[in-house]
Design an enzyme around this catalytic site. Sequence first.
Site, short mmCIF file in Angstrom:
data_model
loop_
_atom_site.label_atom_id
_atom_site.label_comp_id
_atom_site.label_asym_id
_atom_site.label_seq_id
_atom_site.Cartn_x
_atom_site.Cartn_y
_atom_site.Cartn_z
N CYS A 84 -20.08 -19.93 30.70
CA CYS A 84 -21.34 -19.38 30.35
C CYS A 84 -22.27 -19.68 31.15
O CYS A 84 -22.44 -19.13 32.46
CB CYS A 84 -21.40 -19.89 28.99
N HIS A 178 -16.47 -19.66 26.50
CA HIS A 178 -16.61 -21.03 26.05
C HIS A 178 -14.99 -21.47 25.65
O HIS A 178 -14.73 -21.71 24.33
CB HIS A 178 -17.39 -21.86 24.95
N GLU A 180 -13.76 -24.51 25.82
CA GLU A 180 -13.88 -25.79 25.14
C GLU A 180 -14.11 -25.94 23.81
O GLU A 180 -13.91 -26.86 22.95
CB GLU A 180 -14.92 -26.68 25.98
#
Length: 201
Positions: A84, A178, A180
């Site tokens: 991002c 994202h 994660e």
Amino acid sequence: MGRPGGARVGVLALQGDVREHVAVLEALGAAVSLVRTPAQLAAVDGLVLPGGESSVIDKLSRTFGVREPIRERIADGMPVYGTCAGLILLADRILDGLPTQLPFGGLDVDVRRNAFGSQVDSFEAELAVPALGEEPVHATFIRAPAVERVGDGVEVLASVDGRVVAVEQGALLGTAFHPEVGGELRFHRRFLAHVDRVSGA
């Protein structure tokens, strides 16, 4: 605890979702350090640029004196993974950045900030990423950027609605989303493979 013979990787810890990246990297067995200073940067073999506010991270990187060392390490071939805002910072050109905002550069791409809209336009999607296998990637987009120009040496790994959202150039990896956040490990695993290859670990 690091992987046997594994290299040490850093997460740029100036602003953004640092803890989430640390958790994923440690789940993969990586030895992880937080990076805020040139000395801490010098001690790692690869670096993750987390999501957050790209203009704030840019400003803080100058305040902490790590902007130029990061640029030099990227030019020297250090593996970097940007998510991002991290993708924005890794791009050679930001199409709609603030007048004073400069990227670290390295990825031969042009990136547009907030290409998918504001915070209320955040969304999730299942992406086909052939380089990571047949199973789709669950991707979380939060005020996400998009890649609008891709250089000759850049491989497009994923797109959504015709917009490029994941790219790779040598040991540099960038995603507009994202992984994660949702526990997706494969992009970080790919980044660690670059780190091991470049460092000889």
